[in-house]
Design an enzyme around this catalytic site. Structure first.
Site, short mmCIF file in Angstrom:
data_model
loop_
_atom_site.label_atom_id
_atom_site.label_comp_id
_atom_site.label_asym_id
_atom_site.label_seq_id
_atom_site.Cartn_x
_atom_site.Cartn_y
_atom_site.Cartn_z
N GLY A 115 93.60 -3.51 53.92
CA GLY A 115 94.96 -3.62 53.42
C GLY A 115 95.07 -3.76 51.92
CB THR A 116 94.07 -3.73 49.09
OG1 THR A 116 94.46 -3.97 47.75
CG2 THR A 116 92.63 -3.27 49.12
CB THR A 117 95.48 1.05 46.90
OG1 THR A 117 96.29 1.28 48.05
CG2 THR A 117 94.95 2.39 46.38
CD GLU B 124 97.50 -3.08 46.13
OE1 GLU B 124 98.38 -3.93 46.39
OE2 GLU B 124 96.34 -3.18 46.55
#
Length: 211
Positions: free
Chosen positions: A9-11, A26
């Site tokens: 769950g992220t980039t 982010e």
């Protein structure tokens, strides 16, 4: 919360440019469908010219960042020279593999500049390490980020071009991935310095990207 939600769950993004490397993320941290934080730190300096991005469990990521910082400093003290990017990724890989029975829920990038030039490695939770060529993205927003990176990347980008590309790719991910958002953190690493992009400069680059 499922392992997939925890792990991806992220980039995070790594871009090799002419004189160095960009690491960018982010700032949203999620717990399932809930936004747990809007100011999550996902890039850590682990050596003079080496940074590490994190996706996954916050506690696991923070502990690994502390371990890597200590081990990289010990390497320099014992050997009288800075650790290379490749050696630091191997160190991290070995540590994760030794703990594969109780794995850290993380997906990591290790990037920086050493005597051989700029480079970036992706490291998974089992300790698998891969040297990436020029661009790499991890996390749930990576498919959208890759669409921008692969379309716009070119050899020998300038620093300004690489920063703009990282911001453009993150913005694409943030528009479509619910686990990515809130803001952008950019780190620039060259042979001369490890530096973080200020909020003022980030606004200027973002304006140029959206113009």
């Amino acid at each position: 919360m499922s392992e997939a939600e925890t792990l991806k769950g992220t980039t995070t993004i790594g871009i090799v440019f002419k004189d160095g490397i960009i690491l960018a993320t982010e700032k949203r941290a999620t717990m399932g469908s809930m936004i747990a934080s809007k100011r999550a730190k996902k890039v850590y300096q682990v050596a003079d010219r080496i940074g590490m991005t994190t996706a996954g469990g916050v506690g696991d990521a923070q502990q690994l960042a502390r371990i890597m910082s200590v081990e990289c400093n010990l390497y320099q003290i014992r050997r009288g020279r800075s650790i290379s990017v490749g050696a630091s990724s191997t160190l991290l890989s070995n540590y994760l593999n030794q703990n594969r029975g109780y794995p850290y829920y993380v997906q990591l990038l290790v990037g920086g500049v050493d005597a051989t030039g700029p480079s970036v490695y992706s490291v998974d939770a089992m300790g698998g390490a891969t040297r990436e060529s020029d661009i790499v993205a991890t996390g749930s927003g990576s498919p959208m980020a890759y669409g921008v990176l692969e379309d716009r990347y070119k050899k020998d980008l300038t620093e300004d071009e690489a920063i703009e590309l990282a911001i453009r790719a993150l913005r694409a991910a943030m528009r479509r991935d619910s686990a990515s958002g809130e803001g952008i953190h950019v780190v620039i690493i060259t042979k001369d310095a490890y530096s973080e992009l200020s909020e003022e400069r980030l606004e200027q680059y973002t304006a140029a990207v959206t113009a």
